[in-house]
Design a protein around this motif. Sequence first.
Motif, PDB file in Angstrom:
ATOM      1  N   MET A   1       0.836  -1.173   0.000  1.00 46.21           N
ATOM      2  CA  MET A   1       0.000   0.000   0.000  1.00 46.21           C
ATOM      3  C   MET A   1       0.882   1.238   0.000  1.00 46.21           C
ATOM      4  O   MET A   1       1.790   1.352   0.809  1.00 46.21           O
ATOM      5  CB  MET A   1      -0.872  -0.039   1.255  1.00 46.21           C
ATOM      6  N   ASN A   2       0.619   2.154  -0.882  1.00 50.14           N
ATOM      7  CA  ASN A   2       1.403   3.380  -0.989  1.00 50.14           C
ATOM      8  C   ASN A   2       0.718   4.481  -0.185  1.00 50.14           C
ATOM      9  O   ASN A   2      -0.243   5.085  -0.636  1.00 50.14           O
ATOM     10  CB  ASN A   2       1.548   3.778  -2.463  1.00 50.14           C
ATOM     11  N   LEU A   3       1.235   4.726   1.022  1.00 49.40           N
ATOM     12  CA  LEU A   3       0.628   5.704   1.922  1.00 49.40           C
ATOM     13  C   LEU A   3       1.592   6.846   2.205  1.00 49.40           C
ATOM     14  O   LEU A   3       2.806   6.644   2.196  1.00 49.40           O
ATOM     15  CB  LEU A   3       0.259   5.030   3.252  1.00 49.40           C
ATOM     16  N   PRO A   4       1.060   8.024   2.526  1.00 55.22           N
ATOM     17  CA  PRO A   4       1.935   9.154   2.866  1.00 55.22           C
ATOM     18  C   PRO A   4       2.436   9.097   4.311  1.00 55.22           C
ATOM     19  O   PRO A   4       3.048  10.039   4.790  1.00 55.22           O
ATOM     20  CB  PRO A   4       1.028  10.372   2.652  1.00 55.22           C
ATOM     21  N   PHE A   5       2.185   7.989   4.994  1.00 54.54           N
ATOM     22  CA  PHE A   5       2.652   7.805   6.360  1.00 54.54           C
ATOM     23  C   PHE A   5       2.948   6.325   6.573  1.00 54.54           C
ATOM     24  O   PHE A   5       2.507   5.467   5.819  1.00 54.54           O
ATOM     25  CB  PHE A   5       1.633   8.319   7.391  1.00 54.54           C
ATOM     26  N   GLU A   6       3.711   6.049   7.606  1.00 49.65           N
ATOM     27  CA  GLU A   6       4.147   4.680   7.894  1.00 49.65           C
ATOM     28  C   GLU A   6       3.133   3.983   8.806  1.00 49.65           C
ATOM     29  O   GLU A   6       2.550   4.602   9.692  1.00 49.65           O
ATOM     30  CB  GLU A   6       5.503   4.740   8.595  1.00 49.65           C
ATOM     31  N   ILE A   7       2.922   2.689   8.563  1.00 47.84           N
ATOM     32  CA  ILE A   7       2.075   1.899   9.452  1.00 47.84           C
ATOM     33  C   ILE A   7       2.816   0.630   9.867  1.00 47.84           C
ATOM     34  O   ILE A   7       3.732   0.193   9.183  1.00 47.84           O
ATOM     35  CB  ILE A   7       0.715   1.530   8.814  1.00 47.84           C
ATOM     36  N   ASP A   8       2.410   0.067  10.958  1.00 49.39           N
ATOM     37  CA  ASP A   8       2.910  -1.226  11.414  1.00 49.39           C
ATOM     38  C   ASP A   8       1.862  -2.244  10.972  1.00 49.39           C
ATOM     39  O   ASP A   8       0.739  -2.242  11.498  1.00 49.39           O
ATOM     40  CB  ASP A   8       3.066  -1.193  12.939  1.00 49.39           C
ATOM     41  N   GLU A   9       2.196  -3.086  10.022  1.00 45.15           N
ATOM     42  CA  GLU A   9       1.228  -4.018   9.426  1.00 45.15           C
ATOM     43  C   GLU A   9       0.578  -4.942  10.456  1.00 45.15           C
ATOM     44  O   GLU A   9      -0.620  -5.183  10.409  1.00 45.15           O
ATOM     45  CB  GLU A   9       1.901  -4.866   8.329  1.00 45.15           C
ATOM     46  N   GLN A  10       1.374  -5.451  11.386  1.00 47.91           N
ATOM     47  CA  GLN A  10       0.836  -6.369  12.390  1.00 47.91           C
ATOM     48  C   GLN A  10      -0.132  -5.639  13.325  1.00 47.91           C
ATOM     49  O   GLN A  10      -1.223  -6.132  13.616  1.00 47.91           O
ATOM     50  CB  GLN A  10       1.970  -7.008  13.187  1.00 47.91           C
ATOM     51  N   LEU A  11       0.253  -4.466  13.775  1.00 42.95           N
ATOM     52  CA  LEU A  11      -0.616  -3.666  14.644  1.00 42.95           C
ATOM     53  C   LEU A  11      -1.867  -3.247  13.880  1.00 42.95           C
ATOM     54  O   LEU A  11      -2.981  -3.304  14.412  1.00 42.95           O
ATOM     55  CB  LEU A  11       0.137  -2.442  15.172  1.00 42.95           C
ATOM     56  N   TYR A  12      -1.695  -2.847  12.636  1.00 43.05           N
ATOM     57  CA  TYR A  12      -2.829  -2.461  11.785  1.00 43.05           C
ATOM     58  C   TYR A  12      -3.838  -3.609  11.700  1.00 43.05           C
ATOM     59  O   TYR A  12      -5.039  -3.403  11.893  1.00 43.05           O
ATOM     60  CB  TYR A  12      -2.315  -2.082  10.384  1.00 43.05           C
ATOM     61  N   SER A  13      -3.350  -4.799  11.468  1.00 47.61           N
ATOM     62  CA  SER A  13      -4.216  -5.971  11.350  1.00 47.61           C
ATOM     63  C   SER A  13      -4.986  -6.228  12.643  1.00 47.61           C
ATOM     64  O   SER A  13      -6.185  -6.515  12.628  1.00 47.61           O
ATOM     65  CB  SER A  13      -3.354  -7.176  10.988  1.00 47.61           C
ATOM     66  N   ARG A  14      -4.308  -6.108  13.765  1.00 48.07           N
ATOM     67  CA  ARG A  14      -4.968  -6.291  15.067  1.00 48.07           C
ATOM     68  C   ARG A  14      -6.019  -5.217  15.305  1.00 48.07           C
ATOM     69  O   ARG A  14      -7.095  -5.492  15.850  1.00 48.07           O
ATOM     70  CB  ARG A  14      -3.933  -6.271  16.191  1.00 48.07           C
ATOM     71  N   MET A  15      -5.706  -3.987  14.916  1.00 45.19           N
ATOM     72  CA  MET A  15      -6.642  -2.882  15.096  1.00 45.19           C
ATOM     73  C   MET A  15      -7.904  -3.082  14.260  1.00 45.19           C
ATOM     74  O   MET A  15      -9.012  -2.810  14.732  1.00 45.19           O
ATOM     75  CB  MET A  15      -5.966  -1.551  14.741  1.00 45.19           C
ATOM     76  N   VAL A  16      -7.749  -3.575  13.047  1.00 52.17           N
ATOM     77  CA  VAL A  16      -8.902  -3.825  12.172  1.00 52.17           C
ATOM     78  C   VAL A  16      -9.860  -4.803  12.854  1.00 52.17           C
ATOM     79  O   VAL A  16     -11.066  -4.559  12.929  1.00 52.17           O
ATOM     80  CB  VAL A  16      -8.455  -4.347  10.791  1.00 52.17           C
ATOM     81  N   ASP A  49      -6.939   7.501  -2.885  1.00 55.66           N
ATOM     82  CA  ASP A  49      -5.893   6.788  -2.137  1.00 55.66           C
ATOM     83  C   ASP A  49      -6.454   5.505  -1.534  1.00 55.66           C
ATOM     84  O   ASP A  49      -5.825   4.458  -1.560  1.00 55.66           O
ATOM     85  CB  ASP A  49      -5.346   7.643  -0.991  1.00 55.66           C
ATOM     86  N   MET A  50      -7.668   5.611  -0.994  1.00 59.94           N
ATOM     87  CA  MET A  50      -8.274   4.461  -0.331  1.00 59.94           C
ATOM     88  C   MET A  50      -8.732   3.402  -1.324  1.00 59.94           C
ATOM     89  O   MET A  50      -8.553   2.209  -1.085  1.00 59.94           O
ATOM     90  CB  MET A  50      -9.446   4.922   0.542  1.00 59.94           C
ATOM     91  N   VAL A  51      -9.318   3.844  -2.424  1.00 58.12           N
ATOM     92  CA  VAL A  51      -9.775   2.886  -3.450  1.00 58.12           C
ATOM     93  C   VAL A  51      -8.585   2.086  -3.964  1.00 58.12           C
ATOM     94  O   VAL A  51      -8.633   0.848  -4.025  1.00 58.12           O
ATOM     95  CB  VAL A  51     -10.508   3.600  -4.604  1.00 58.12           C
ATOM     96  N   CYS A  52      -7.512   2.780  -4.305  1.00 60.62           N
ATOM     97  CA  CYS A  52      -6.322   2.100  -4.826  1.00 60.62           C
ATOM     98  C   CYS A  52      -5.601   1.311  -3.735  1.00 60.62           C
ATOM     99  O   CYS A  52      -5.253   0.143  -3.936  1.00 60.62           O
ATOM    100  CB  CYS A  52      -5.355   3.115  -5.432  1.00 60.62           C
ATOM    101  N   GLY A  53      -5.382   1.929  -2.587  1.00 57.42           N
ATOM    102  CA  GLY A  53      -4.613   1.301  -1.516  1.00 57.42           C
ATOM    103  C   GLY A  53      -5.279   0.084  -0.903  1.00 57.42           C
ATOM    104  O   GLY A  53      -4.607  -0.845  -0.490  1.00 57.42           O
TER     105      GLY A  53
END
Length: 154
Positions: A1-16, A49-53
């Motif tokens: 995913m091309n985002l203008p900010f950094e994310i932690d994939e594992q934390l992101y997944s848990r948050m979802v 951004d969201m549609v593509c990302g």
Amino acid sequence: MNLPFEIDEQLYSRMVGFYCKVFGLPPLASKIYALLVFDFERKGLSFDDMVCGLSASKSSVSTSLNILISNKFIRDINKIDERKRYFVINENFLEIRFQEILDRIKEEEILATALIDFQKKNNYKTKHKCSIYIEMLSKNKQNIEQSLKKLSQE
């Protein structure tokens, strides 16, 4: 995913998963909200951004954004000299969430107290557990009221 900010994939997944379960959000709305939580500078993400990302359809993203906006999780902003709308976390969401929790606790405390009063009035034995429960509700209510006060001072 091309985002203008950094994310932690594992934390992101848990948050979802957490947002789906706790807030009852659909999976895509949870993904959008979790993404926006990582936007600490509140630059926002555009609809495109969201549609593509997220590799989601425009209608699905639109529906999810409408859910998040109507429930006050996020808001939209317009940047100067741009026609695009950007979506960011609602800065007041914590206060809104705490107030909703506080309202539910107050209502539950009223109902539990009324039930105990009914039991006493009709000579039913009241359980000590009910009193403990009402005491816990009262303490939580005070805690949340203090937190709301602190949040309003920031």
